[in-house]
Motif scaffolding. Sequence first.
Motif, mmCIF file in Angstrom:
data_model
loop_
_atom_site.group_PDB
_atom_site.id
_atom_site.type_symbol
_atom_site.label_atom_id
_atom_site.label_comp_id
_atom_site.label_asym_id
_atom_site.label_seq_id
_atom_site.Cartn_x
_atom_site.Cartn_y
_atom_site.Cartn_z
ATOM 1 N N HIS A 121 0.873 -1.180 0.000
ATOM 2 C CA HIS A 121 0.000 0.000 0.000
ATOM 3 C C HIS A 121 0.903 1.220 0.000
ATOM 4 O O HIS A 121 1.605 1.467 0.976
ATOM 5 N N VAL A 122 0.874 1.937 -1.108
ATOM 6 C CA VAL A 122 1.861 3.016 -1.257
ATOM 7 C C VAL A 122 1.265 4.382 -0.921
ATOM 8 O O VAL A 122 0.087 4.639 -1.170
ATOM 9 N N LYS A 123 2.118 5.219 -0.314
ATOM 10 C CA LYS A 123 1.746 6.614 -0.095
ATOM 11 C C LYS A 123 2.272 7.437 -1.260
ATOM 12 O O LYS A 123 3.043 6.950 -2.084
ATOM 13 N N ASP A 124 1.859 8.671 -1.295
ATOM 14 C CA ASP A 124 2.302 9.564 -2.363
ATOM 15 C C ASP A 124 3.773 9.921 -2.120
ATOM 16 O O ASP A 124 4.088 10.687 -1.221
ATOM 17 N N ASN A 125 4.638 9.288 -2.867
ATOM 18 C CA ASN A 125 6.070 9.543 -2.729
ATOM 19 C C ASN A 125 6.706 9.332 -4.102
ATOM 20 O O ASN A 125 6.285 8.434 -4.836
ATOM 21 N N PRO A 126 7.712 10.146 -4.440
ATOM 22 C CA PRO A 126 8.335 10.012 -5.774
ATOM 23 C C PRO A 126 8.848 8.594 -6.063
ATOM 24 O O PRO A 126 8.902 8.178 -7.224
ATOM 25 N N LEU A 127 9.196 7.851 -5.006
ATOM 26 C CA LEU A 127 9.696 6.483 -5.206
ATOM 27 C C LEU A 127 8.622 5.590 -5.838
ATOM 28 O O LEU A 127 8.950 4.601 -6.498
ATOM 29 N N PHE A 128 7.355 5.961 -5.634
ATOM 30 C CA PHE A 128 6.257 5.113 -6.139
ATOM 31 C C PHE A 128 5.485 5.750 -7.286
ATOM 32 O O PHE A 128 4.346 5.379 -7.557
ATOM 33 N N LYS A 129 6.137 6.686 -7.957
ATOM 34 C CA LYS A 129 5.500 7.313 -9.116
ATOM 35 C C LYS A 129 5.168 6.234 -10.157
ATOM 36 O O LYS A 129 6.030 5.443 -10.546
ATOM 37 N N GLY A 130 3.914 6.188 -10.584
ATOM 38 C CA GLY A 130 3.523 5.206 -11.597
ATOM 39 C C GLY A 130 3.328 3.796 -11.051
ATOM 40 O O GLY A 130 3.124 2.858 -11.818
ATOM 41 N N VAL A 131 3.419 3.647 -9.727
ATOM 42 C CA VAL A 131 3.201 2.318 -9.116
ATOM 43 C C VAL A 131 1.806 2.308 -8.484
ATOM 44 O O VAL A 131 1.508 3.117 -7.604
ATOM 45 N N TYR A 144 10.928 -7.477 10.394
ATOM 46 C CA TYR A 144 10.194 -6.398 9.729
ATOM 47 C C TYR A 144 10.391 -5.084 10.463
ATOM 48 O O TYR A 144 10.645 -5.061 11.674
ATOM 49 N N ALA A 145 10.247 -3.981 9.756
ATOM 50 C CA ALA A 145 10.314 -2.646 10.364
ATOM 51 C C ALA A 145 8.911 -2.255 10.816
ATOM 52 O O ALA A 145 7.936 -2.430 10.085
ATOM 53 N N GLU A 146 8.826 -1.730 12.032
ATOM 54 C CA GLU A 146 7.536 -1.306 12.570
ATOM 55 C C GLU A 146 6.986 -0.127 11.768
ATOM 56 O O GLU A 146 7.718 0.581 11.091
ATOM 57 N N LEU A 147 5.682 0.090 11.933
ATOM 58 C CA LEU A 147 5.076 1.273 11.317
ATOM 59 C C LEU A 147 5.647 2.521 11.987
ATOM 60 O O LEU A 147 5.924 2.512 13.182
ATOM 61 N N SER A 148 5.854 3.581 11.217
ATOM 62 C CA SER A 148 6.383 4.811 11.803
ATOM 63 C C SER A 148 6.012 5.990 10.912
ATOM 64 O O SER A 148 5.428 5.824 9.843
ATOM 65 N N ASN A 149 6.410 7.174 11.365
ATOM 66 C CA ASN A 149 6.175 8.382 10.561
ATOM 67 C C ASN A 149 6.945 8.337 9.255
ATOM 68 O O ASN A 149 6.622 9.050 8.317
ATOM 69 N N SER A 150 7.998 7.533 9.220
ATOM 70 C CA SER A 150 8.805 7.437 8.009
ATOM 71 C C SER A 150 8.244 6.436 6.998
ATOM 72 O O SER A 150 8.770 6.314 5.897
ATOM 73 N N SER A 151 7.183 5.716 7.358
ATOM 74 C CA SER A 151 6.629 4.707 6.434
ATOM 75 C C SER A 151 6.074 5.385 5.184
ATOM 76 O O SER A 151 5.249 6.288 5.278
ATOM 77 N N ILE A 152 6.524 4.932 4.012
ATOM 78 C CA ILE A 152 5.926 5.436 2.772
ATOM 79 C C ILE A 152 5.185 4.318 2.037
ATOM 80 O O ILE A 152 4.557 4.557 1.015
ATOM 81 N N ALA A 153 5.297 3.088 2.543
ATOM 82 C CA ALA A 153 4.483 1.997 2.033
ATOM 83 C C ALA A 153 4.356 0.964 3.150
ATOM 84 O O ALA A 153 5.284 0.795 3.949
ATOM 85 N N THR A 154 3.207 0.302 3.195
ATOM 86 C CA THR A 154 3.013 -0.726 4.213
ATOM 87 C C THR A 154 2.535 -2.000 3.537
ATOM 88 O O THR A 154 2.058 -1.983 2.406
ATOM 89 N N SER A 155 2.725 -3.095 4.251
ATOM 90 C CA SER A 155 2.242 -4.371 3.768
ATOM 91 C C SER A 155 1.726 -5.137 4.976
ATOM 92 O O SER A 155 1.905 -4.680 6.117
ATOM 93 N N ASN A 156 1.087 -6.252 4.741
ATOM 94 C CA ASN A 156 0.523 -7.001 5.856
ATOM 95 C C ASN A 156 0.919 -8.471 5.783
ATOM 96 O O ASN A 156 0.783 -9.111 4.746
#
Lengths: 194, 251
Positions: A121-131, A144-156
């Motif tokens: 699940h991607v947030k609006d970030n240049p890394l995910f342009k067109g994804v 795994y890395a925990e959820l944080s303010n730095s998260s720009i994509a998450t998975s489950n």
Amino acid sequence: MKTVIIKYNAGNIQSVLFALERIGAQAVVTDDKESILSADKIIFPGVGEASTAMGYLKERNLDQVIQSATQPLLGICLGMQLLCNHSEENDTPCLGLFDVEVKKFTSDTLKIPQIGWNNIHVKDNPLFKGVADNSYCYFVHSYYAELSNSSIATSNYEIDFSCALARDNFYGVQFHPEKSAETGEQILKNFLAL
Amino acid sequence: MLAKRIIPCLDIKDGRTVKGTNFVELRDAGDPVELAIRYSQEGADELVFLDITATVDKRKTLSDLVRKIATHINIPFTVGGGINTVDDVSVLLENGADKISVNTSAVKRPELISELAKNFGSQCVVVAVDIKLFDGIWKVVTHGGRTPTPLLATEWVKQCRDLGAGEILLTSMENDGTKAGFAVDITAKISQSVNIPVIASGGAGSMEHFREVFTRGYADAALAASIFHFKEIEIKDLKEYLQKENIVVRL
């Protein structure tokens, strides 16, 4: 443009090199400080064990090189985890570039490591342009890395976790873009275009 | 959600893809690099290459082939056949393989699994387990199914996991090449007894067989060869069918 892949004792560096070649980019594999810090883009790959990898980086002062980078730097898999504060894997202090804790998957019902394709699940970030949101990427990991303010994509995987992090010039992805078909190639292109 | 994986397998002999029934009667199925490209474009989730005639003097050919494949495909791939040492694996990984699989050599010397896991990480180590029924009991066989062993399938799989295997590739010799369906019951038993992924192999003949091995067999991935090589089932059609059957796949 000069792209370097940091050479150390972890990671399937060859896969990253081949993936870059497929999208028409050249990269140099090196552990030389000057060469890394003079690059336009730095890729920090990694497959392996956290404490061994950190020990290796420290012995060669590569920890400080990574911390002092000001150009876009992309950590992949273990590379991303090492950019975090700390990993539960052998209780390893990491590079502290993301204020995030790396934990082990614990489950009675799930297979560990998580191996295979999971959607992101991607947030609006240049890394995910067109994804597209919910695109599939290839994962292989037990931590795994925990959820944080730095998260720009998450998975489950029974729980939600950060599958991509970003802060300033530092980026990290838990999945393997070099093995994630067209989605992965788009993400690598996006990184090189930052 | 984590998707169930569809994995075409390419058995390689002298640089060509071959396929037989019950591990014999080989017939030619084409150029492995072309097939690999086709499968990665058609939506395969992973590829497995097994060098079924791997001998010392042919290792160089295999590493060249691995390199050719690695430059062309953007999905993970596993290489197996004739791997006996840490050095054998280093060469394959340096040429772009993502994982390796060991079979007979691991039965002969189980410590090989832990040596490989320690050097390259468990995620890289697939243990291929070939099994056959002896008086109603599933036992491990080696040398491409030709040599029986006293090992019980269920016990050997647990030992593999304890030694550091990252995945199990489970092939039923009773089903392989028959197109009569996977060995669903033993796959379920093994998949539920270890907490590492199990790839089911041997017997795929229809799309329903895949559904069965994912639902009743609890397989994490399913592998097949000839039905894909000879286009009896297209990967895309298979995945669309599985999705309709409420199985999570990458489309």
